[in-house]
Design a protein around this motif. Structure first.
Motif, PDB file in Angstrom:
ATOM      1  N   ALA A 103       8.637  -3.631  -6.152  1.00 32.88           N
ATOM      2  CA  ALA A 103       7.616  -2.600  -6.371  1.00 32.88           C
ATOM      3  C   ALA A 103       8.232  -1.212  -6.559  1.00 32.88           C
ATOM      4  CB  ALA A 103       6.638  -2.586  -5.197  1.00 32.88           C
ATOM      5  N   GLY A 104       9.557  -1.109  -6.455  1.00 33.48           N
ATOM      6  CA  GLY A 104      10.220   0.171  -6.646  1.00 33.48           C
ATOM      7  C   GLY A 104       9.986   1.160  -5.517  1.00 33.48           C
TER       8      GLY A 104
ATOM      9  N   SER B 226      10.208 -11.873   0.554  1.00 30.55           N
ATOM     10  CA  SER B 226      10.468 -11.231   1.845  1.00 30.55           C
ATOM     11  C   SER B 226      10.001  -9.776   1.724  1.00 30.55           C
ATOM     12  CB  SER B 226      11.959 -11.276   2.160  1.00 30.55           C
ATOM     13  OG  SER B 226      12.658 -10.395   1.297  1.00 30.55           O
ATOM     14  N   PRO B 227       9.873  -9.064   2.842  1.00 27.68           N
ATOM     15  CA  PRO B 227       9.511  -7.651   2.756  1.00 27.68           C
ATOM     16  C   PRO B 227      10.474  -6.857   1.865  1.00 27.68           C
ATOM     17  CG  PRO B 227       9.194  -8.405   4.986  1.00 27.68           C
ATOM     18  CD  PRO B 227       9.884  -9.513   4.236  1.00 27.68           C
ATOM     19  N   MET B 228      11.769  -7.113   1.990  1.00 24.09           N
ATOM     20  CA  MET B 228      12.753  -6.397   1.164  1.00 24.09           C
ATOM     21  C   MET B 228      12.539  -6.683  -0.310  1.00 24.09           C
ATOM     22  SD  MET B 228      15.252  -4.307   0.916  1.00 24.09           S
ATOM     23  CE  MET B 228      16.060  -4.158   2.488  1.00 24.09           C
ATOM     24  N   GLU B 229      12.310  -7.951  -0.648  1.00 21.91           N
ATOM     25  CA  GLU B 229      12.067  -8.305  -2.047  1.00 21.91           C
ATOM     26  C   GLU B 229      10.798  -7.630  -2.564  1.00 21.91           C
ATOM     27  OE1 GLU B 229      14.079 -12.743  -2.124  1.00 21.91           O
ATOM     28  OE2 GLU B 229      12.050 -12.511  -1.329  1.00 21.91           O
ATOM     29  N   ALA B 230       9.755  -7.617  -1.740  1.00 18.87           N
ATOM     30  CA  ALA B 230       8.497  -6.989  -2.151  1.00 18.87           C
ATOM     31  C   ALA B 230       8.682  -5.501  -2.397  1.00 18.87           C
ATOM     32  CB  ALA B 230       7.424  -7.228  -1.091  1.00 18.87           C
TER      33      ALA B 230
ATOM     34  N   GLN C  26       0.815  -1.215   0.000  1.00 19.49           N
ATOM     35  CA  GLN C  26       0.000   0.000   0.000  1.00 19.49           C
ATOM     36  C   GLN C  26       0.851   1.270   0.000  1.00 19.49           C
ATOM     37  OE1 GLN C  26      -2.848  -0.278   3.183  1.00 19.49           O
ATOM     38  NE2 GLN C  26      -3.657  -2.208   2.421  1.00 19.49           N
ATOM     39  N   ASP C  27       2.178   1.120  -0.099  1.00 14.18           N
ATOM     40  CA  ASP C  27       3.115   2.242  -0.141  1.00 14.18           C
ATOM     41  C   ASP C  27       2.913   3.180   1.049  1.00 14.18           C
ATOM     42  OD1 ASP C  27       5.255   3.725  -1.066  1.00 14.18           O
ATOM     43  OD2 ASP C  27       4.060   4.848  -2.520  1.00 14.18           O
ATOM     44  N   ARG C  28       3.000   2.604   2.252  1.00 10.56           N
ATOM     45  CA  ARG C  28       2.820   3.348   3.499  1.00 10.56           C
ATOM     46  C   ARG C  28       4.109   3.345   4.310  1.00 10.56           C
ATOM     47  NH1 ARG C  28      -1.988   6.130   3.216  1.00 10.56           N
ATOM     48  NH2 ARG C  28      -3.607   4.746   2.475  1.00 10.56           N
ATOM     49  N   PRO C  29       5.120   4.127   3.897  1.00  7.82           N
ATOM     50  CA  PRO C  29       6.378   4.130   4.638  1.00  7.82           C
ATOM     51  C   PRO C  29       6.205   4.531   6.100  1.00  7.82           C
ATOM     52  CG  PRO C  29       6.354   5.901   3.014  1.00  7.82           C
ATOM     53  CD  PRO C  29       5.154   5.038   2.764  1.00  7.82           C
ATOM     54  N   ASN C  30       5.223   5.382   6.391  1.00  6.93           N
ATOM     55  CA  ASN C  30       4.977   5.778   7.779  1.00  6.93           C
ATOM     56  C   ASN C  30       4.544   4.585   8.626  1.00  6.93           C
ATOM     57  OD1 ASN C  30       2.570   5.647   6.336  1.00  6.93           O
ATOM     58  ND2 ASN C  30       1.751   7.543   7.124  1.00  6.93           N
ATOM     59  N   ILE C  31       3.737   3.719   8.069  1.00  7.07           N
ATOM     60  CA  ILE C  31       3.295   2.523   8.792  1.00  7.07           C
ATOM     61  C   ILE C  31       4.437   1.507   8.858  1.00  7.07           C
ATOM     62  CG2 ILE C  31       1.663   0.594   8.817  1.00  7.07           C
ATOM     63  CD1 ILE C  31       0.437   3.314   9.566  1.00  7.07           C
TER      64      ILE C  31
END
Length: 84
Positions: A73-74, A65-69, A40-45
């Motif tokens: 997704a850029g 993994s989260p890093m791969e995701a 959801q592109d929520r860096p704050n979360i």
């Protein structure tokens, strides 16, 4: 996402029983809380979740993994948060 909602997320994580490992909770599709924030592109979360020590090697049902995701997704800012 408003600041109030971010504080609600933090409060839920803080109040959760540590043995539940709430930061590593997954939905019915095998997506962790962290994976969902990345999609959801929520860096704050993502930043809030990282404060609670999620498993950064956790694989989604698709095997990412989260890093791969975040990388696939850029999501540069999120990648930087995960590396920090």
């Amino acid at each position: 996402m408003t600041g109030g909602l971010m504080e609600e997320v933090r409060e839920v994580l803080e109040r959760s029983d540590p043995s539940w490992e709430a930061a590593d909770s997954v939905d019915s599709d095998g997506q962790s809380f962290l994976h969902l924030a990345i999609v959801q592109d929520r860096p704050n979360i993502v930043q809030i979740i990282l404060e609670f020590g999620p498993d950064l090697e956790a694989q989604s049902q698709s095997g990412c993994s989260p890093m791969e995701a975040a990388s696939e997704a850029g999501k540069t800012l999120i990648v930087e948060l995960l590396l920090a």
